[in-house]
Design an enzyme around this catalytic site. Structure first.
Site, mmCIF file in Angstrom:
data_model
loop_
_atom_site.group_PDB
_atom_site.id
_atom_site.type_symbol
_atom_site.label_atom_id
_atom_site.label_comp_id
_atom_site.label_asym_id
_atom_site.label_seq_id
_atom_site.Cartn_x
_atom_site.Cartn_y
_atom_site.Cartn_z
ATOM 1 N N CYS A 16 38.756 66.613 -21.352
ATOM 2 C CA CYS A 16 39.129 67.098 -20.024
ATOM 3 C C CYS A 16 40.532 66.570 -19.740
ATOM 4 C CB CYS A 16 38.117 66.716 -18.943
ATOM 5 S SG CYS A 16 37.955 64.970 -18.578
ATOM 6 N N CYS A 90 40.460 71.854 -19.368
ATOM 7 C CA CYS A 90 41.781 71.411 -19.833
ATOM 8 C C CYS A 90 42.649 72.584 -20.278
ATOM 9 C CB CYS A 90 41.680 70.361 -20.939
ATOM 10 S SG CYS A 90 40.888 70.917 -22.433
ATOM 11 N N CYS A 94 44.087 72.112 -25.731
ATOM 12 C CA CYS A 94 43.325 71.633 -26.884
ATOM 13 C C CYS A 94 43.734 72.412 -28.136
ATOM 14 C CB CYS A 94 41.836 71.807 -26.627
ATOM 15 S SG CYS A 94 40.819 71.017 -27.880
#
Length: 141
Positions: A16, A90, A94
């Site tokens: 996150c 997020c 990523c």
């Protein structure tokens, strides 16, 4: 190689933004409920200085102590080393690698909220973790 070696364990990375609430609670539940049968990591794209105090309090109510956890920065190495990558708000930060299982869990951000508001988030995470364990360790449930 025996089934108890680290190499045979599935591994999960929770990501996150701040690595201070949702991902910390998820990692703690997975560690606790899988009894070490799953390797667990957590990280954030912009880690906070410390774990959210309301998340700490909510997890203590479950008998799980995350007071000594520290938010960590997300690295490509952590993603590469994980079989399953679970993101929690997020966005596109990523890194994506072939052969990994990716899931995005839409969960309310506990940042700035009191423990009363964090409990339902915690409970939703627990339910998702129990499902995940059943998927990663079939026959163990």
């Amino acid at each position: 190689m025996s089934p108890d070696t680290a190499e045979s364990r599935p591994s999960v990375l929770f990501v996150c933004v701040h690595n201070a609430g949702r991902s910390q609670m998820a990692a703690a539940y997975l560690n606790h409920l899988s009894e070490g049968r799953i390797e667990v990591r957590s990280a954030g794209s912009e880690p906070a200085e410390k774990v959210n105090p309301a998340a700490v309090e909510a997890m203590l109510e479950e008998g799980i102590d995350i007071r000594d956890e520290t938010p960590k920065i997300l690295t490509s190495e952590a993603v590469k080393a994980s079989d399953v990558v679970i993101t929690m708000g997020c966005g596109d930060t990523c890194p994506i690698f072939p052969g990994k299982r990716y899931e995005d869990w839409e969960l309310e951000d506990p940042a700035g909220k009191g423990v009363e508001a964090v409990r339902p988030i915690r409970d939703e995470i627990k339910g998702r973790i129990q499902t995940l364990i059943g998927e990663l360790l079939p026959g163990d449930a």
